[in-house]
Design an enzyme around this catalytic site. Structure first.
Site, PDB file in Angstrom:
ATOM      1  N   SER A 181       0.803  -1.228   0.000  1.00  0.00           N
ATOM      2  CA  SER A 181       0.000   0.000   0.000  1.00  0.00           C
ATOM      3  C   SER A 181       0.830   1.268   0.000  1.00  0.00           C
ATOM      4  O   SER A 181       0.342   2.317  -0.401  1.00  0.00           O
ATOM      5  CB  SER A 181      -0.930  -0.006   1.208  1.00  0.00           C
ATOM      6  OG  SER A 181      -0.185  -0.079   2.400  1.00  0.00           O
ATOM      7  N   HIS A 209      -5.351  -3.972  -1.059  1.00  0.00           N
ATOM      8  CA  HIS A 209      -5.281  -2.907  -2.076  1.00  0.00           C
ATOM      9  C   HIS A 209      -5.380  -3.445  -3.506  1.00  0.00           C
ATOM     10  O   HIS A 209      -5.260  -2.677  -4.461  1.00  0.00           O
ATOM     11  CB  HIS A 209      -4.003  -2.079  -1.893  1.00  0.00           C
ATOM     12  CG  HIS A 209      -4.072  -1.211  -0.683  1.00  0.00           C
ATOM     13  ND1 HIS A 209      -4.575   0.068  -0.693  1.00  0.00           N
ATOM     14  CD2 HIS A 209      -3.733  -1.460   0.612  1.00  0.00           C
ATOM     15  CE1 HIS A 209      -4.539   0.573   0.518  1.00  0.00           C
ATOM     16  NE2 HIS A 209      -4.027  -0.334   1.338  1.00  0.00           N
ATOM     17  N   LYS A 240     -11.847  -0.625   1.394  1.00  0.00           N
ATOM     18  CA  LYS A 240     -11.112   0.244   0.462  1.00  0.00           C
ATOM     19  C   LYS A 240     -11.925   0.378  -0.829  1.00  0.00           C
ATOM     20  O   LYS A 240     -12.889   1.105  -0.843  1.00  0.00           O
ATOM     21  CB  LYS A 240      -9.707  -0.303   0.268  1.00  0.00           C
ATOM     22  CG  LYS A 240      -9.001  -0.420   1.634  1.00  0.00           C
ATOM     23  CD  LYS A 240      -7.557  -0.698   1.554  1.00  0.00           C
ATOM     24  CE  LYS A 240      -6.989  -1.079   2.902  1.00  0.00           C
ATOM     25  NZ  LYS A 240      -7.074  -0.045   3.937  1.00  0.00           N
TER      26      LYS A 240
HETATM   27  N1  PMP Z   1      -4.128  -5.189   5.052  1.00  0.00           N
HETATM   28  C1  PMP Z   1      -3.556  -4.218   4.337  1.00  0.00           C
HETATM   29  C2  PMP Z   1      -2.471  -4.573   3.381  1.00  0.00           C
HETATM   30  C3  PMP Z   1      -3.991  -2.888   4.462  1.00  0.00           C
HETATM   31  O1  PMP Z   1      -3.431  -1.907   3.755  1.00  0.00           O
HETATM   32  C4  PMP Z   1      -5.018  -2.603   5.373  1.00  0.00           C
HETATM   33  C5  PMP Z   1      -5.568  -1.203   5.567  1.00  0.00           C
HETATM   34  N2  PMP Z   1      -4.655  -0.229   5.863  1.00  0.00           N
HETATM   35  C6  PMP Z   1      -5.583  -3.648   6.101  1.00  0.00           C
HETATM   36  C7  PMP Z   1      -5.119  -4.921   5.918  1.00  0.00           C
HETATM   37  C8  PMP Z   1      -6.677  -3.406   7.080  1.00  0.00           C
HETATM   38  O2  PMP Z   1      -7.905  -3.356   6.435  1.00  0.00           O
HETATM   39  P1  PMP Z   1      -9.182  -2.773   7.179  1.00  0.00           P
HETATM   40  O3  PMP Z   1      -9.128  -1.285   7.022  1.00  0.00           O
HETATM   41  O4  PMP Z   1     -10.329  -3.404   6.480  1.00  0.00           O
HETATM   42  O5  PMP Z   1      -9.073  -3.181   8.594  1.00  0.00           O
END
Ligand code: PMP
Length: 392
Positions: A181, A209, A240
């Site tokens: 990300s 992502h 997302k």
């Molecule tokens: N995994 C990754 C790679 C992420 O970028 C994120 C969000 N920042 C998450 C998990 C967490 O997802 P959520 O916002 O649904 O808790």
């Protein structure tokens, strides 16, 4: 010294080094233009890749679900919190992802925290990409397994690390983000799969992502590489591109059946709300009908990235619409963000520990909700402020 004084010291240090998170407040729905701290600005930092966070069809579905099922689930999934909607969503997600089954969690973070410790424990080994997301790192720590980091996106190093542990009894699990990300690069999942398959290591990817971004109509990284049925565990998020809040795991039926018995956030934290679940079902339906929004996202990303490169910005090695604008120094990056805000562009600075020290950046999140005029506006302001601060 008071017992809480250390907190003030930490906060002061963060402010001194430009790493203090100033939390800005939105006074509008998510979208291309939003109201932040009372000011209308162009939004360049939400994960709302497809504009679903304020999509009329999703909103209608959520309202209808509230009218029928109420606002809360009332229980955890395994007691009385599983509504028909949860099962419809899980079935639709599995169909969309072209795998046997899916299980929904309250967030992507919870999906990682629930899944990893259910699969490995203290006698086992995890091979983890050195740049994996915090929720993977926390899931690994919680499991108590031995954590072995391999070089970022490096299947050869993964293989070398697996070979080092070849005599180790116990389970072995390799984990990688799908799309990273902070840089927007894509894990070489096909190569990682070959290594894992050769040594019989369980393979898990976190496609937070890539969901709604990669693959046919946003089916994600496994679809992008055509690895259906080969990647054992695919974590997804609904928070997302799907525009809502929630997470899930997609994979073989046996894994999903197992997680429904063993994943602690599924067992011990209440189910997702009817509104969220209904909106997620609608998002899956929209993507199943058409890939137009995904195409628009990619067109926007490619346009923005090429113009920023032309202007002389360092946009790293992104392969997706995520566009990091790498500044290096955390204070300079914060200054750039503050000046952009004065120019009506909302683009947050990201520093340590989210990215390594000395790699501070503005991470621009492109959306299908942006028009070409919006992107040109952002580019013009980045160039203006970038020159003022002598970044370009
Ligand atoms: N995994 C990754 C790679 C992420 O970028 C994120 C969000 N920042 C998450 C998990 C967490 O997802 P959520 O916002 O649904 O808790």
């Amino acid at each position: 010294m008071g017992k809480l004084d250390f907190m003030k010291e930490v906060i002061d240090d963060l402010k001194e080094s430009g790493l203090f998170n100033t939390i800005r407040t939105l006074g509008s729905a998510q979208g291309a233009w939003i109201v932040v701290n009372g000011k209308k600005v162009l939004n360049m930092c939400s994960n709302n890749y497809l504009g679903f966070a304020n999509n009329d069809r999703l909103k209608e579905a959520a309202i209808k679900a509230i009218k029928k099922y109420g606002v809360g689930p009332g229980a955890v999934r395994t007691i009385a919190g599983t509504m028909e909607l949860h099962e419809i969503l899980e079935r639709k997600l599995a169909e969309f992802k072209r795998v046997e089954a899916a299980i929904q969690f309250q967030s992507g973070f919870n999906a990682n925290l629930g899944t990893i410790p259910a699969i490995v424990g203290k006698n086992d080994v995890i091979f983890s990409d050195e740049l994996n997301h915090a929720s993977i790192i926390d899931g690994c720590r919680l499991s108590g397994a031995k954590i072995v980091r391999y070089n970022h996106c490096d299947p050869k190093d993964l293989e070398a690390k697996i070979v080092e542990y070849k005599d180790h009894q116990g389970r072995k699990l390799a984990i990688t983000d799908g799309v990273f990300s902070m840089d927007g690069d894509v894990a070489p999942l096909d190569k990682l799969y070959e290594v894992c398959n050769k040594y019989d290591v369980i393979l898990m990817t976190d496609d937070a992502h890539g969901e709604g971004v990669l693959g046919e109509s946003g089916r994600g990284i496994v679809d992008h590489f055509g690895l259906h049925g080969k990647v054992d565990i695919e974590i997804g998020t609904l928070s997302k591109a799907f525009g809502i809040v929630g997470g899930f795991v997609a994979g073989k039926k046996v894994i999903i059946d197992y997680l429904k018995q063993k994943a602690r956030p599924f067992l011990f934290s209440s189910a997702t709300t009817p509104a969220d679940v209904a909106a997620a079902i609608e998002a899956v339906d929209i993507l199943t009908e058409s890939g137009d929004l995904v195409k628009k996202l990619w067109d926007n990303g490619n346009y923005f990235k090429s113009k920023m490169k032309e202007a002389g910005f360092d946009t790293g090695h992104s392969e997706t619409p995520i566009t990091p604008v790498i500044i290096g120094d955390a204070k300079l990056s914060s200054q750039l963000s503050a000046k952009l805000f004065e120019e009506d562009v909302f683009a947050q600075s990201i520093g340590y520990p989210t990215v390594p020290k000395g790699k501070a950046r503005i991470r621009v999140m492109i959306s299908a909700a942006h028009s070409k005029e919006d992107l040109d506006f952002a580019i013009e302001k980045f160039v203006k402020v970038g020159k003022e601060l002598k970044i370009i």
